[in-house]
Design a protein around this motif. Structure first.
Motif, PDB file in Angstrom:
ATOM      1  N   PHE A  20       0.838  -1.204   0.000  1.00 49.98           N
ATOM      2  CA  PHE A  20       0.000   0.000   0.000  1.00 49.98           C
ATOM      3  C   PHE A  20       0.873   1.253   0.000  1.00 49.98           C
ATOM      4  CE2 PHE A  20      -2.220   3.508   1.874  1.00 49.98           C
ATOM      5  CZ  PHE A  20      -3.541   3.398   1.463  1.00 49.98           C
ATOM      6  N   LEU A  21       1.882   1.290   0.868  1.00 50.90           N
ATOM      7  CA  LEU A  21       2.695   2.490   1.040  1.00 50.90           C
ATOM      8  C   LEU A  21       3.814   2.582   0.001  1.00 50.90           C
ATOM      9  CD1 LEU A  21       2.917   2.415   4.933  1.00 50.90           C
ATOM     10  CD2 LEU A  21       1.521   3.949   3.542  1.00 50.90           C
ATOM     11  N   GLU A  22       4.578   1.520  -0.141  1.00 50.88           N
ATOM     12  CA  GLU A  22       5.662   1.551  -1.128  1.00 50.88           C
ATOM     13  C   GLU A  22       5.104   1.546  -2.536  1.00 50.88           C
ATOM     14  OE1 GLU A  22       8.830   2.356  -0.793  1.00 50.88           O
ATOM     15  OE2 GLU A  22      10.010   0.510  -0.746  1.00 50.88           O
ATOM     16  N   GLY A  23       3.890   1.048  -2.693  1.00 53.25           N
ATOM     17  CA  GLY A  23       3.280   1.015  -4.018  1.00 53.25           C
ATOM     18  C   GLY A  23       3.166   2.392  -4.634  1.00 53.25           C
ATOM     19  N   PHE A  24       2.683   3.373  -3.861  1.00 54.24           N
ATOM     20  CA  PHE A  24       2.521   4.694  -4.467  1.00 54.24           C
ATOM     21  C   PHE A  24       3.862   5.381  -4.667  1.00 54.24           C
ATOM     22  CE2 PHE A  24       1.907   6.089   0.039  1.00 54.24           C
ATOM     23  CZ  PHE A  24       2.853   7.109   0.094  1.00 54.24           C
ATOM     24  N   VAL A  44       9.274  18.125  -8.127  1.00 54.16           N
ATOM     25  CA  VAL A  44       7.995  18.118  -7.420  1.00 54.16           C
ATOM     26  C   VAL A  44       7.583  16.684  -7.087  1.00 54.16           C
ATOM     27  CG1 VAL A  44       5.514  18.556  -7.673  1.00 54.16           C
ATOM     28  CG2 VAL A  44       7.152  20.308  -8.342  1.00 54.16           C
ATOM     29  N   LEU A  45       7.670  15.798  -8.071  1.00 52.15           N
ATOM     30  CA  LEU A  45       7.291  14.407  -7.846  1.00 52.15           C
ATOM     31  C   LEU A  45       8.147  13.773  -6.751  1.00 52.15           C
ATOM     32  CD1 LEU A  45       6.732  13.119 -11.500  1.00 52.15           C
ATOM     33  CD2 LEU A  45       5.001  13.734  -9.815  1.00 52.15           C
ATOM     34  N   VAL A 178      -2.507   8.701  -8.740  1.00 45.76           N
ATOM     35  CA  VAL A 178      -3.565   9.242  -7.892  1.00 45.76           C
ATOM     36  C   VAL A 178      -2.954  10.006  -6.715  1.00 45.76           C
ATOM     37  CG1 VAL A 178      -5.461   8.624  -6.351  1.00 45.76           C
ATOM     38  CG2 VAL A 178      -5.252   7.496  -8.573  1.00 45.76           C
ATOM     39  N   PHE A 179      -1.887   9.438  -6.138  1.00 42.55           N
ATOM     40  CA  PHE A 179      -1.203  10.121  -5.040  1.00 42.55           C
ATOM     41  C   PHE A 179      -0.625  11.451  -5.503  1.00 42.55           C
ATOM     42  CE2 PHE A 179       2.709  10.978  -2.621  1.00 42.55           C
ATOM     43  CZ  PHE A 179       2.200  11.014  -1.328  1.00 42.55           C
ATOM     44  N   THR A 180      -0.060  11.473  -6.701  1.00 45.62           N
ATOM     45  CA  THR A 180       0.485  12.717  -7.248  1.00 45.62           C
ATOM     46  C   THR A 180      -0.607  13.764  -7.410  1.00 45.62           C
ATOM     47  OG1 THR A 180       2.227  11.505  -8.424  1.00 45.62           O
ATOM     48  CG2 THR A 180       1.718  13.723  -9.204  1.00 45.62           C
ATOM     49  N   ALA A 181      -1.764  13.368  -7.934  1.00 50.17           N
ATOM     50  CA  ALA A 181      -2.881  14.299  -8.068  1.00 50.17           C
ATOM     51  C   ALA A 181      -3.334  14.819  -6.711  1.00 50.17           C
ATOM     52  CB  ALA A 181      -4.045  13.617  -8.786  1.00 50.17           C
ATOM     53  N   LEU A 182      -3.234  13.967  -5.691  1.00 48.40           N
ATOM     54  CA  LEU A 182      -3.641  14.356  -4.341  1.00 48.40           C
ATOM     55  C   LEU A 182      -2.655  15.320  -3.699  1.00 48.40           C
ATOM     56  CD1 LEU A 182      -5.556  13.865  -1.875  1.00 48.40           C
ATOM     57  CD2 LEU A 182      -4.088  11.922  -1.284  1.00 48.40           C
ATOM     58  N   ASP A 187      -0.853  22.513 -13.132  1.00 44.30           N
ATOM     59  CA  ASP A 187      -0.944  21.692 -14.338  1.00 44.30           C
ATOM     60  C   ASP A 187      -0.544  20.249 -14.088  1.00 44.30           C
ATOM     61  OD1 ASP A 187      -1.206  21.367 -17.275  1.00 44.30           O
ATOM     62  OD2 ASP A 187       0.961  21.051 -17.162  1.00 44.30           O
ATOM     63  N   ILE A 188       0.455  20.034 -13.260  1.00 45.44           N
ATOM     64  CA  ILE A 188       0.922  18.664 -13.017  1.00 45.44           C
ATOM     65  C   ILE A 188      -0.161  17.840 -12.328  1.00 45.44           C
ATOM     66  CG2 ILE A 188       2.015  19.129 -10.766  1.00 45.44           C
ATOM     67  CD1 ILE A 188       4.268  17.263 -11.667  1.00 45.44           C
ATOM     68  N   ARG A 189      -0.958  18.482 -11.499  1.00 48.12           N
ATOM     69  CA  ARG A 189      -2.073  17.793 -10.844  1.00 48.12           C
ATOM     70  C   ARG A 189      -3.089  17.321 -11.879  1.00 48.12           C
ATOM     71  NH1 ARG A 189      -6.421  20.944  -6.989  1.00 48.12           N
ATOM     72  NH2 ARG A 189      -7.854  19.186  -6.627  1.00 48.12           N
ATOM     73  N   GLU A 190      -3.448  18.192 -12.821  1.00 47.51           N
ATOM     74  CA  GLU A 190      -4.432  17.830 -13.841  1.00 47.51           C
ATOM     75  C   GLU A 190      -3.915  16.718 -14.743  1.00 47.51           C
ATOM     76  OE1 GLU A 190      -7.520  18.924 -13.889  1.00 47.51           O
ATOM     77  OE2 GLU A 190      -7.023  20.044 -12.061  1.00 47.51           O
ATOM     78  N   ARG A 191      -2.657  16.810 -15.121  1.00 47.75           N
ATOM     79  CA  ARG A 191      -2.087  15.764 -15.982  1.00 47.75           C
ATOM     80  C   ARG A 191      -1.967  14.438 -15.249  1.00 47.75           C
ATOM     81  NH1 ARG A 191       2.922  16.854 -17.109  1.00 47.75           N
ATOM     82  NH2 ARG A 191       3.148  18.957 -16.272  1.00 47.75           N
ATOM     83  N   ALA A 192      -1.680  14.494 -13.956  1.00 46.34           N
ATOM     84  CA  ALA A 192      -1.602  13.260 -13.170  1.00 46.34           C
ATOM     85  C   ALA A 192      -2.960  12.575 -13.115  1.00 46.34           C
ATOM     86  CB  ALA A 192      -1.108  13.578 -11.758  1.00 46.34           C
TER      87      ALA A 192
END
Length: 334
Positions: A20-24, A44-45, A178-182, A187-192
């Motif tokens: 769960f944790l290492e997955g993201f 950022v990532l 999904v984690f990146t969007a969160l 713009d990076i949020r929308e693309r994620a």
């Protein structure tokens, strides 16, 4: 319930927590090449997982240590039979940790680009190989009457295991998107979020095929329930992502991982490593476990230490809960 049964469940919980944790953060590592368009975006990532990636690996260390102490026969057979893929995973995790720490130690473009490439590959390769390893554990391997693995490395890369590797790679990438969007803005949020939608559809197709294959070969009523939960959670995660509900989408993608890994352990029990040569030669929670006294001592230690670790790690996530974007990256640190 006997103590060896309790420790089988606890080890399953540790592996579920790890994936769960290492997955993201594996997924975010893969996205440094798939999503980021320039060095500030890659930064950022990396910063979204920078405070937590090493804490996530504690779950792996604990799962490995618990397996060694509670089921030494399982540990010995697993690490001898899966030696090469597990060694590759270990090397990747070492290089990955070094890459996170050393990437910004020098400002030369080649230096930083090479470490960023290392982060990508050392995230992608373990994400794939963990799926291969656990698919083989669920499917069974060549174990003889002496409880030793007698197959070769090529036996581990069978069609079922390769599919399992593709499932974990795509699922972790979706989880990371999904984690990146969160965790990001702009713009990076929308693309994620858009990339999560595309990767999620591929993940759904692969995961459904793998889980149905697993259920057909080894499943029962309990594993069927886990399968339904995993598939429903993944579909709901995609819907939440499409609606822009990133928190729900992340929770549901995590639930997908929890249910899918739980299904594999449900198909295993009471085995820990089935033998494809003779069912009587399989490693079980009984013949692979430590003495009752050892398990009793371990249970007391786990009861004391586990809540402390969980509380500390939860506090870490709370402290670093805010979103970030390229505007938060200093111009001198690219």
């Amino acid at each position: 319930m006997e103590l060896h049964d309790v420790w089988f469940v606890l080890i399953a919980v540790l592996w579920i927590g790890y994936f769960f944790l290492e997955g993201f953060d594996f997924g975010v590592g893969v996205l440094t090449k798939l999503l980021a368009r320039n060095r500030p975006e890659r930064r950022v990532l990396i910063n979204t997982i920078g405070p937590v990636w090493d804490g996530n690996e504690v779950w792996l260390l604990t799962a490995g240590g618990a397996t060694f102490a509670a089921f030494p026969e399982w540990y010995a057979t697993l690490f001898s039979g899966f030696y090469l893929p597990l060694l590759v995973i270990l090397v990747c995790l070492i290089v990955r940790g070094v890459a996170f720490e050393y990437r910004v130690k020098r400002s030369e473009e080649n230096w930083q680009r090479n470490w960023e490439t290392a982060i990508f590959w050392t995230s992608l390769i373990p994400a794939f190989l963990w799926g291969v390893a656990f698919a083989n554990i669920a499917r069974g391997v060549k174990i003889n009457a002496d409880l030793e693995y007698v197959g070769g490395v090529t036996d581990l890369f069978n069609p079922y295991a390769l599919l399992g590797g593709l499932v974990t790679l795509s699922l972790f990438t979706f989880h990371g998107a999904v984690f990146t969007a969160l965790k990001t803005v702009g713009d990076i949020r929308e693309r994620a979020r858009k990339l999560a939608g595309r990767v999620g559809l591929v993940t759904a197709a692969l995961a459904l095929l793998f889980l149905l294959w697993t259920q057909a070969d080894h499943g029962d009523g309990k594993s069927l329930v886990a399968l339904v939960v995993a598939v429903a959670a993944l579909v709901a995660a995609l819907a939440a992502n499409q609606a822009g509900r990133e928190g729900w989408s992340f929770a549901l993608s995590g639930l997908t991982i929890v249910a899918a890994v739980a299904m594999l352990f449900l198909t295993l029990f009471p085995n820990v490593m089935p033998s494809t040569l003779d069912p009587g030669w399989s490693l079980t929670v009984t013949n692979a476990s430590s003495s009752p006294y050892t398990l009793k001592i371990m249970t007391w230690l786990a009861a004391i230490a586990t809540p402390v670790v969980v509380l500390y790690q939860g506090w870490t996530y709370w402290v670093f809960r805010k979103r970030i974007g390229t505007q938060h990256i200093a111009e001198t640190v690219h």
